[in-house]
Write an enzyme that holds these catalytic residues in place. Structure first.
Site, PDB file in Angstrom:
ATOM      1  CG  ASP A  46      -1.772   1.204   1.350  1.00 12.75           C
ATOM      2  OD1 ASP A  46      -2.376   1.608   0.341  1.00 12.75           O
ATOM      3  OD2 ASP A  46      -1.840   1.779   2.452  1.00 12.75           O
ATOM      4  CG  ASP A  93      -1.485   7.840   0.728  1.00 10.98           C
ATOM      5  OD1 ASP A  93      -0.598   8.698   0.800  1.00 10.98           O
ATOM      6  OD2 ASP A  93      -2.206   7.683  -0.273  1.00 10.98           O
TER       7      ASP A  93
END
Length: 221
Positions: free
Chosen positions: A13, A15
């Site tokens: 991922d 953020d």
């Protein structure tokens, strides 16, 4: 420390996992809400972590009403975020060390994010990381966003690795749901959200930080 299988690729991922950005998005959205005479409760923001834009739009109009100008809100939030990011955008602990280890073992890696390509490229370029990922999967690259598995399945397909042989790293509940649904070995590295019982059941491990993930990867070689 061990993993169920030796990973052949790693899907990140972005953020809250690579970049310490979730708190900046939180503050930017709260400020944009206040400018419009609204209060954004923290649970409302937390419920949107990991969601794609369309799903977040539904959450916002569900809370503020159908007449809430989501586009103007996003524009204001983005402006505040980028102003904060000029001085506050930074990497999470262990990012560079983990990437160095993946280089050492020649393990391919991808990013699977709910963010826009332009945001991903901006963040990665600002920290000289753009060339360290084999592919970036972002908005527009998949039919359904997290918690659907599409972003992770797209990343695995681009890397040419079976999803079951991919290690997925996430900080959000929706991200873990997506990675698990894709059949990947999911590790949660908590940021603003703590793991729930449900999330723990979907993970092969809850890690303190990416240093711990790096040790896990190294232990499988």
């Amino acid at each position: 420390m061990s993993l169920p299988r030796t990973p052949k690729a790693v899907v990140f991922d972005m953020d809250g996992l690579i970049f310490d950005t979730e708190s900046l998005y939180r503050d930017a959205m709260i400020l944009a809400s206040q400018e419009r005479g609204h209060d954004m409760p923290l649970p409302l923001f937390l419920s949107m972590i990991g969601l794609p834009g369309d799903s977040s739009r539904v959450v916002l109009t569900g809370h503020f009403g159908e007449d809430f100008d989501v586009d103007a809100f996003w524009k204001a939030s983005s402006g505040h975020f980028y102003e904060m990011a000029k001085t506050q955008l930074c990497l999470k602990a262990g990012v560079v060390e983990l990437l160095d280890t993946l280089d050492e073992f020649a393990l391919p890696r991808a990013i699977a994010t709910s963010s826009r390509h332009q945001d991903a490229e901006h963040h990665l370029e600002s920290q000289n990381l753009l060339g360290r990922f084999h592919t970036v999967v972002a908005q527009g690259d998949y039919a359904k966003g997290k918690p659907a598995p599409d972003p992770f399945l797209t990343a695995a397909a681009r890397l040419g690795v079976d999803p079951a042989d991919c290690l997925a790293l996430e900080d959000s509940h929706n991200g873990i749901r997506a990675a698990s649904a894709a059949g990947m070995m999911a590790i949660m590295v908590p940021d603003l959200l703590d793991p729930t019982q449900e999330i723990e059941s979907l993970c092969v491990r809850i890690a303190r930080d990416l240093h711990e993930v790096e040790a896990l990867v190294r232990a499988t070689r």
